[in-house]
Write a protein that holds these residues in place. Sequence first.
Motif, PDB file in Angstrom:
ATOM      1  N   PHE A   1      14.918  -5.825  11.126  1.00 16.32           N
ATOM      2  CA  PHE A   1      13.906  -4.362  11.231  1.00 16.32           C
ATOM      3  C   PHE A   1      15.257  -3.804   9.851  1.00 16.32           C
ATOM      4  CE2 PHE A   1      16.567  -3.217  14.298  1.00 16.32           C
ATOM      5  CZ  PHE A   1      16.888  -4.004  15.574  1.00 16.32           C
ATOM      6  N   ASP A   2      13.958  -3.185   9.364  1.00 14.98           N
ATOM      7  CA  ASP A   2      14.904  -1.943   8.286  1.00 14.98           C
ATOM      8  C   ASP A   2      15.774  -0.704   9.082  1.00 14.98           C
ATOM      9  OD1 ASP A   2      14.256  -3.549   5.528  1.00 14.98           O
ATOM     10  OD2 ASP A   2      12.710  -2.361   6.113  1.00 14.98           O
ATOM     11  N   ASP A   3      16.632  -0.561   8.237  1.00 12.36           N
ATOM     12  CA  ASP A   3      17.197   0.858   9.377  1.00 12.36           C
ATOM     13  C   ASP A   3      17.315   0.817  10.522  1.00 12.36           C
ATOM     14  OD1 ASP A   3      17.352   2.230   6.698  1.00 12.36           O
ATOM     15  OD2 ASP A   3      14.906   2.778   7.460  1.00 12.36           O
ATOM     16  N   GLN A   4      17.191   2.063  11.615  1.00 11.07           N
ATOM     17  CA  GLN A   4      18.199   1.987  13.001  1.00 11.07           C
ATOM     18  C   GLN A   4      17.143   1.878  13.684  1.00 11.07           C
ATOM     19  OE1 GLN A   4      21.045   4.247  14.243  1.00 11.07           O
ATOM     20  NE2 GLN A   4      19.243   5.445  15.781  1.00 11.07           N
ATOM     21  N   LEU A   5      16.271   0.595  14.883  1.00 10.41           N
ATOM     22  CA  LEU A   5      14.825   0.864  15.555  1.00 10.41           C
ATOM     23  C   LEU A   5      15.155   2.157  16.135  1.00 10.41           C
ATOM     24  CD1 LEU A   5      13.330  -1.324  16.332  1.00 10.41           C
ATOM     25  CD2 LEU A   5      15.004  -1.461  18.326  1.00 10.41           C
ATOM     26  N   PRO A   6      13.743   2.636  16.950  1.00  6.06           N
ATOM     27  CA  PRO A   6      13.544   3.943  17.768  1.00  6.06           C
ATOM     28  C   PRO A   6      13.724   3.071  18.341  1.00  6.06           C
ATOM     29  CG  PRO A   6      11.413   2.980  16.336  1.00  6.06           C
ATOM     30  CD  PRO A   6      12.620   2.230  15.910  1.00  6.06           C
ATOM     31  N   ASP A   7      14.345   4.168  19.577  1.00  6.07           N
ATOM     32  CA  ASP A   7      15.078   4.859  21.154  1.00  6.07           C
ATOM     33  C   ASP A   7      13.860   3.711  22.031  1.00  6.07           C
ATOM     34  OD1 ASP A   7      17.398   5.504  20.513  1.00  6.07           O
ATOM     35  OD2 ASP A   7      15.843   7.173  20.432  1.00  6.07           O
ATOM     36  N   ILE A   8      12.815   4.430  21.639  1.00  7.48           N
ATOM     37  CA  ILE A   8      11.679   3.315  23.121  1.00  7.48           C
ATOM     38  C   ILE A   8      10.256   2.596  21.972  1.00  7.48           C
ATOM     39  CG2 ILE A   8       9.943   4.146  24.338  1.00  7.48           C
ATOM     40  CD1 ILE A   8      11.633   6.183  24.770  1.00  7.48           C
ATOM     41  N   ASN A   9       9.921   1.730  22.090  1.00  4.48           N
ATOM     42  CA  ASN A   9       9.418   0.302  21.303  1.00  4.48           C
ATOM     43  C   ASN A   9       8.282   0.060  22.545  1.00  4.48           C
ATOM     44  OD1 ASN A   9      11.124   0.688  18.515  1.00  4.48           O
ATOM     45  ND2 ASN A   9      12.307   0.864  20.124  1.00  4.48           N
TER      46      ASN A   9
ATOM     47  N   GLN B   1       8.658  13.996  26.266  1.00  2.36           N
ATOM     48  CA  GLN B   1      10.440  14.278  25.415  1.00  2.36           C
ATOM     49  C   GLN B   1      10.717  13.952  24.683  1.00  2.36           C
ATOM     50  OE1 GLN B   1      12.564  11.431  24.849  1.00  2.36           O
ATOM     51  NE2 GLN B   1      10.434  10.609  24.201  1.00  2.36           N
ATOM     52  N   SER B   2      11.482  14.924  23.679  1.00  5.49           N
ATOM     53  CA  SER B   2      12.264  15.261  23.586  1.00  5.49           C
ATOM     54  C   SER B   2      13.641  14.077  22.918  1.00  5.49           C
ATOM     55  CB  SER B   2      12.494  16.279  22.643  1.00  5.49           C
ATOM     56  OG  SER B   2      12.818  16.896  23.692  1.00  5.49           O
ATOM     57  N   ARG B   3      13.515  13.710  23.559  1.00  7.97           N
ATOM     58  CA  ARG B   3      15.582  13.514  23.257  1.00  7.97           C
ATOM     59  C   ARG B   3      15.166  11.786  22.734  1.00  7.97           C
ATOM     60  NH1 ARG B   3      19.521  10.780  22.785  1.00  7.97           N
ATOM     61  NH2 ARG B   3      21.310  10.522  23.432  1.00  7.97           N
ATOM     62  N   PHE B   4      14.456  11.174  23.000  1.00 12.61           N
ATOM     63  CA  PHE B   4      14.583   9.475  23.066  1.00 12.61           C
ATOM     64  C   PHE B   4      13.243   9.672  21.546  1.00 12.61           C
ATOM     65  CE2 PHE B   4      16.282   9.909  26.727  1.00 12.61           C
ATOM     66  CZ  PHE B   4      17.279   8.701  26.308  1.00 12.61           C
ATOM     67  N   THR B   5      13.510   9.060  20.598  1.00 14.48           N
ATOM     68  CA  THR B   5      12.877   8.471  19.342  1.00 14.48           C
ATOM     69  C   THR B   5      11.513   8.076  19.978  1.00 14.48           C
ATOM     70  OG1 THR B   5      13.937   6.737  17.839  1.00 14.48           O
ATOM     71  CG2 THR B   5      14.306   9.340  17.863  1.00 14.48           C
ATOM     72  N   HIS B   6      10.474   7.435  19.785  1.00  8.76           N
ATOM     73  CA  HIS B   6       9.645   5.762  20.391  1.00  8.76           C
ATOM     74  C   HIS B   6       9.029   6.281  18.964  1.00  8.76           C
ATOM     75  CE1 HIS B   6       7.033  10.268  20.764  1.00  8.76           C
ATOM     76  NE2 HIS B   6       6.420   9.454  20.790  1.00  8.76           N
ATOM     77  N   VAL B   7       7.673   4.932  19.772  1.00 14.99           N
ATOM     78  CA  VAL B   7       6.741   4.303  18.388  1.00 14.99           C
ATOM     79  C   VAL B   7       6.048   2.992  19.672  1.00 14.99           C
ATOM     80  CG1 VAL B   7       8.061   2.140  17.776  1.00 14.99           C
ATOM     81  CG2 VAL B   7       6.750   3.473  16.253  1.00 14.99           C
ATOM     82  N   ILE B   8       5.150   3.164  18.869  1.00  9.16           N
ATOM     83  CA  ILE B   8       3.889   2.254  19.951  1.00  9.16           C
ATOM     84  C   ILE B   8       3.779   0.887  18.205  1.00  9.16           C
ATOM     85  CG2 ILE B   8       1.910   3.088  19.781  1.00  9.16           C
ATOM     86  CD1 ILE B   8       0.970   2.213  22.864  1.00  9.16           C
ATOM     87  N   ASN B   9       3.504  -0.577  19.428  1.00  3.98           N
ATOM     88  CA  ASN B   9       3.232  -1.580  18.167  1.00  3.98           C
ATOM     89  C   ASN B   9       3.883  -0.838  17.213  1.00  3.98           C
ATOM     90  OD1 ASN B   9       1.091  -2.739  20.055  1.00  3.98           O
ATOM     91  ND2 ASN B   9       0.079  -1.040  20.187  1.00  3.98           N
TER      92      ASN B   9
END
Length: 272
Positions: free
Chosen positions: A158-166, A190-198
Amino acid sequence: MIESYQLTQGDTPLLVSMPHAGTALTPEVEAGLNKAALSLADTDWHIPKLYDFAAELGASRLEARYSRYVIDLNRPENDAPLYAGATTGLFPDIDFDGDPLFRDGQVPSKEEREWAKEHVWRPYHNALARELARLKARFGYALLFDAHSIRSRIPRLFDDQLPDINLGTFEEQSCDPELSKSLQAVCAAQSRFTHVINGRFKGGHITRGYGDPANHIHAAQLELSQRTYMNEPDDDQPIFAYREDRAAEVRPVLREVLEAMQRWGEARYAKG
């Protein structure tokens, strides 16, 4: 022979699966791995410890014992590809960076691979299927949470840095869409961790193969960036070390995700 898994039965409809937490190797695989590969870098390090609070929630836990370098429990037995682009298969011969795992001429034999299917892959999946059936028979439904982790930067995958929570719900095919929304809401709150779904990780074979919302089995995968709870290769040594300071921040979010699954199930099935 090492047991291929450890199952701890709980008393709620939730099962937490940890298919890539194992580090055991067969003698043949251990003898064939090159020096770099013997570090088992692609392991989902410390996942049982990170999720040890699942016992307090009454969840069942299924933990793999063997390394994914022996056989990958989150790939279909026929090794059909799950993702377009770069990936690894049922019997990995390269690591996530694309580097060879085995010394020249030391890739496991056909017989070794058949042994791994019979004594590692099938026992884990049989246990998983039986436990889901037990939970559904008892509660009328079952919830499956497939727990994973991965390095935050792997340019080949994957490009760049992965989100924290996938989170992955196979585009809401592995669970009820309302459950998917509930899990997203936890992450958004929450605002501490980046996240994405699918995103890059939509759910592997376990999520796709066992999630069956029409038959009241709801599955979700969480691929957690390892920088949230442990040392990564570009951190200070020791490499792969569990970091209590980092884990203390992410564990409450993980717990809330599991609790959200349980709350959703109780509300959904209380209606009959």
